[in-house]
Write a protein that holds these residues in place. Structure first.
Motif, PDB file in Angstrom:
ATOM      1  N   GLY A 251       0.792  -1.220   0.000  1.00  0.00           N
ATOM      2  CA  GLY A 251       0.000   0.000   0.000  1.00  0.00           C
ATOM      3  C   GLY A 251       0.822   1.267   0.000  1.00  0.00           C
ATOM      4  N   ALA A 252       0.140   2.361   0.287  1.00  0.00           N
ATOM      5  CA  ALA A 252       0.744   3.695   0.238  1.00  0.00           C
ATOM      6  C   ALA A 252       1.887   3.853   1.231  1.00  0.00           C
ATOM      7  CB  ALA A 252      -0.322   4.757   0.484  1.00  0.00           C
ATOM      8  N   CYS A 253       1.810   3.205   2.398  1.00  0.00           N
ATOM      9  CA  CYS A 253       2.872   3.358   3.404  1.00  0.00           C
ATOM     10  C   CYS A 253       4.193   2.779   2.917  1.00  0.00           C
ATOM     11  CB  CYS A 253       2.458   2.733   4.727  1.00  0.00           C
ATOM     12  SG  CYS A 253       1.084   3.590   5.529  1.00  0.00           S
ATOM     13  N   GLU A 254       4.129   1.721   2.117  1.00  0.00           N
ATOM     14  CA  GLU A 254       5.343   1.155   1.546  1.00  0.00           C
ATOM     15  C   GLU A 254       5.776   1.927   0.304  1.00  0.00           C
ATOM     16  OE1 GLU A 254       7.172  -3.007  -0.261  1.00  0.00           O
ATOM     17  OE2 GLU A 254       5.130  -3.001   0.499  1.00  0.00           O
ATOM     18  N   ALA A 255       4.811   2.383  -0.492  1.00  0.00           N
ATOM     19  CA  ALA A 255       5.122   3.010  -1.779  1.00  0.00           C
ATOM     20  C   ALA A 255       5.611   4.449  -1.648  1.00  0.00           C
ATOM     21  CB  ALA A 255       3.891   2.964  -2.681  1.00  0.00           C
ATOM     22  N   GLU A 256       5.111   5.172  -0.667  1.00  0.00           N
ATOM     23  CA  GLU A 256       5.407   6.601  -0.550  1.00  0.00           C
ATOM     24  C   GLU A 256       6.440   6.878   0.536  1.00  0.00           C
ATOM     25  OE1 GLU A 256       1.930   9.064  -0.165  1.00  0.00           O
ATOM     26  OE2 GLU A 256       0.746   7.681  -1.372  1.00  0.00           O
TER      27      GLU A 256
ATOM     28  N   SER B  75       6.531   7.558  12.545  1.00  0.00           N
ATOM     29  CA  SER B  75       5.376   7.750  11.682  1.00  0.00           C
ATOM     30  C   SER B  75       5.668   8.765  10.587  1.00  0.00           C
ATOM     31  CB  SER B  75       4.190   8.231  12.529  1.00  0.00           C
ATOM     32  OG  SER B  75       3.063   8.466  11.711  1.00  0.00           O
ATOM     33  N   GLN B  76       4.917   8.655   9.503  1.00  0.00           N
ATOM     34  CA  GLN B  76       4.821   9.683   8.475  1.00  0.00           C
ATOM     35  C   GLN B  76       3.451   9.515   7.822  1.00  0.00           C
ATOM     36  OE1 GLN B  76       7.501   9.532   5.133  1.00  0.00           O
ATOM     37  NE2 GLN B  76       7.138   7.382   4.728  1.00  0.00           N
ATOM     38  N   PHE B  77       3.024  10.505   7.050  1.00  0.00           N
ATOM     39  CA  PHE B  77       1.750  10.372   6.356  1.00  0.00           C
ATOM     40  C   PHE B  77       1.959   9.882   4.935  1.00  0.00           C
ATOM     41  CE2 PHE B  77       2.295  15.195   6.005  1.00  0.00           C
ATOM     42  CZ  PHE B  77       2.920  15.153   4.772  1.00  0.00           C
ATOM     43  N   SER B  78       0.864   9.442   4.303  1.00  0.00           N
ATOM     44  CA  SER B  78       0.872   9.212   2.864  1.00  0.00           C
ATOM     45  C   SER B  78       0.201  10.431   2.254  1.00  0.00           C
ATOM     46  CB  SER B  78       0.122   7.934   2.498  1.00  0.00           C
ATOM     47  OG  SER B  78      -1.268   8.106   2.616  1.00  0.00           O
ATOM     48  N   ASP B  79       0.584  10.758   1.035  1.00  0.00           N
ATOM     49  CA  ASP B  79       0.011  11.975   0.455  1.00  0.00           C
ATOM     50  C   ASP B  79      -0.650  11.768  -0.896  1.00  0.00           C
ATOM     51  OD1 ASP B  79       2.249  11.706  -1.135  1.00  0.00           O
ATOM     52  OD2 ASP B  79       3.083  13.659  -0.660  1.00  0.00           O
ATOM     53  N   GLY B  80      -1.111  10.558  -1.167  1.00  0.00           N
ATOM     54  CA  GLY B  80      -1.988  10.462  -2.295  1.00  0.00           C
ATOM     55  C   GLY B  80      -1.840   9.349  -3.303  1.00  0.00           C
ATOM     56  N   SER B  81      -0.912   8.402  -3.155  1.00  0.00           N
ATOM     57  CA  SER B  81      -0.898   7.334  -4.145  1.00  0.00           C
ATOM     58  C   SER B  81      -1.991   6.320  -3.842  1.00  0.00           C
ATOM     59  CB  SER B  81       0.475   6.655  -4.213  1.00  0.00           C
ATOM     60  OG  SER B  81       0.690   5.820  -3.110  1.00  0.00           O
ATOM     61  N   GLY B  82      -2.654   6.464  -2.722  1.00  0.00           N
ATOM     62  CA  GLY B  82      -3.790   5.768  -2.170  1.00  0.00           C
ATOM     63  C   GLY B  82      -4.266   4.513  -2.876  1.00  0.00           C
ATOM     64  N   PRO B  83      -5.540   4.253  -3.009  1.00  0.00           N
ATOM     65  CA  PRO B  83      -6.577   5.263  -2.792  1.00  0.00           C
ATOM     66  C   PRO B  83      -6.662   5.676  -1.324  1.00  0.00           C
ATOM     67  CG  PRO B  83      -7.572   3.103  -3.036  1.00  0.00           C
ATOM     68  CD  PRO B  83      -6.099   2.932  -3.286  1.00  0.00           C
ATOM     69  N   GLY B  84      -6.981   6.911  -1.116  1.00  0.00           N
ATOM     70  CA  GLY B  84      -7.100   7.460   0.220  1.00  0.00           C
ATOM     71  C   GLY B  84      -5.773   7.947   0.770  1.00  0.00           C
ATOM     72  N   PHE B  85      -5.835   8.377   2.026  1.00  0.00           N
ATOM     73  CA  PHE B  85      -4.676   8.901   2.735  1.00  0.00           C
ATOM     74  C   PHE B  85      -4.527   8.131   4.035  1.00  0.00           C
ATOM     75  CE2 PHE B  85      -6.491  12.306   0.224  1.00  0.00           C
ATOM     76  CZ  PHE B  85      -5.391  12.793  -0.466  1.00  0.00           C
ATOM     77  N   PHE B  86      -3.286   8.120   4.581  1.00  0.00           N
ATOM     78  CA  PHE B  86      -3.032   7.325   5.773  1.00  0.00           C
ATOM     79  C   PHE B  86      -2.024   7.999   6.686  1.00  0.00           C
ATOM     80  CE2 PHE B  86      -4.110   4.533   2.293  1.00  0.00           C
ATOM     81  CZ  PHE B  86      -5.081   3.713   2.849  1.00  0.00           C
TER      82      PHE B  86
ATOM     83  N   ALA C  32      -1.518   1.256   8.834  1.00  0.00           N
ATOM     84  CA  ALA C  32      -1.905   2.359   7.951  1.00  0.00           C
ATOM     85  C   ALA C  32      -3.287   2.800   8.415  1.00  0.00           C
ATOM     86  CB  ALA C  32      -1.936   1.897   6.494  1.00  0.00           C
ATOM     87  N   PHE C  33      -3.339   3.886   9.196  1.00  0.00           N
ATOM     88  CA  PHE C  33      -4.608   4.375   9.717  1.00  0.00           C
ATOM     89  C   PHE C  33      -5.206   5.337   8.707  1.00  0.00           C
ATOM     90  CE2 PHE C  33      -2.251   3.309  13.665  1.00  0.00           C
ATOM     91  CZ  PHE C  33      -3.102   2.307  14.115  1.00  0.00           C
TER      92      PHE C  33
END
Length: 181
Positions: A64-69, A88-99, A118-119
Motif C-alpha cells: 500500500g501507500a505506506c510502503e510506496a510513498e 510515523s509519516q503520512f501518505s500523500d496520495g498514491s492511495g486510494p485514500g490517505f493514511f 496504515a490508519f
C-alpha cells in the motif's frame, strides 16, 4: 545553577527535503532522528547504527501507500512506559485514500522488528502531531483538503500487543469554528 555540559554531541543530520522537518527522541541506549525523507538510529555516543534510510523502508513488505510513498512530516516518540519506539509519516496520495503510517518497535531496541499500521483518513492528514496517554496513542492532524482538524485515539495496549486492527476512535471538527470570539 548552570546546566551541565552534554554527555555526547554529534551531527545527526537533517535530511534532504525542504523544509526538512527534523525530529528526534532519545531512549536509554539510542537516539532516533527523522527528517522528511529519512530516519537514522544512533547509539548514545553518536555512532550511526543504522541508516540514514528512507522512512518508507520501515514498511517494506507491508504494501500500500505506506510502503510506496516516502511522503514526510515524520514523528518519532520514545514511549518510556513501554520501552518502545513509535515512528510515523503520512501518505500523500498514491492511495486510494490517505493514511497515517505508523511503525511501533516490538521491543526497546529500534534495530529490531516493528509492528506497522496504515490508519486511514478521509482527506490529507497534514501536520500530524502525536501524543501518548497510558491507554492510547493520540494523533491530531490538519485535514487540509476538507478544512478540518482530525483527532484520533488508538488503543495503546492493542498496539503494544501488535493487534493488526487496534480499536480507534476518530472525529473531525471544522477549522476556525471558534474564530471571532
Amino acid at each position: 545553577r548552570a546546566m551541565p555540559a552534554p554527555g555526547a554531541s554529534f551531527n545527526a543530520g537533517s535530511g534532504t527535503a525542504n523544509p526538512p522537518d527534523p525530529v528526534g527522541d532519545v531512549g536509554p541506549s539510542h537516539y532516533v532522528r527523522m527528517a522528511n525523507a529519512s530516519f537514522q538510529i544512533f547509539g548514545k555516543t553518536g555512532t550511526s547504527m543504522f541508516g540514514p534510510a528512507a522512512i518508507n523502508t520501515l514498511f517494506t513488505g507491508f504494501g500500500g501507500a505506506c510502503e510506496a510513498e516516502n511522503a514526510g512530516d515524520p514523528v518519532v516518540i520514545y514511549d518510556q512506559l513501554a520501552e518502545r519506539w513509535l515512528l510515523s509519516q503520512f501518505s500523500d496520495g498514491s492511495g486510494p485514500g490517505f493514511f497515517n503510517c505508523v511503525a511501533l518497535s516490538t521491543s526497546g531496541n529500534p534495530l529490531g522488528t516493528w509492528y506497522r499500521w496504515a490508519f486511514a483518513t478521509n482527506t490529507f492528514p497534514d501536520y500530524p502531531k502525536y501524543g501518548m496517554w497510558p491507554n492510547a496513542f493520540l494523533i491530531s492532524t490538519r485535514e487540509v483538503n476538507a478544512g478540518l482538524i482530525g483527532a484520533y485515539a488508538i488503543d495503546r495496549a492493542q498496539m503494544l500487543a501488535g493487534n493488526a486492527l487496534p480499536r480507534m476512535v476518530q472525529f473531525t471538527v471544522p477549522v476556525d469554528v471558534y474564530s471571532g470570539d
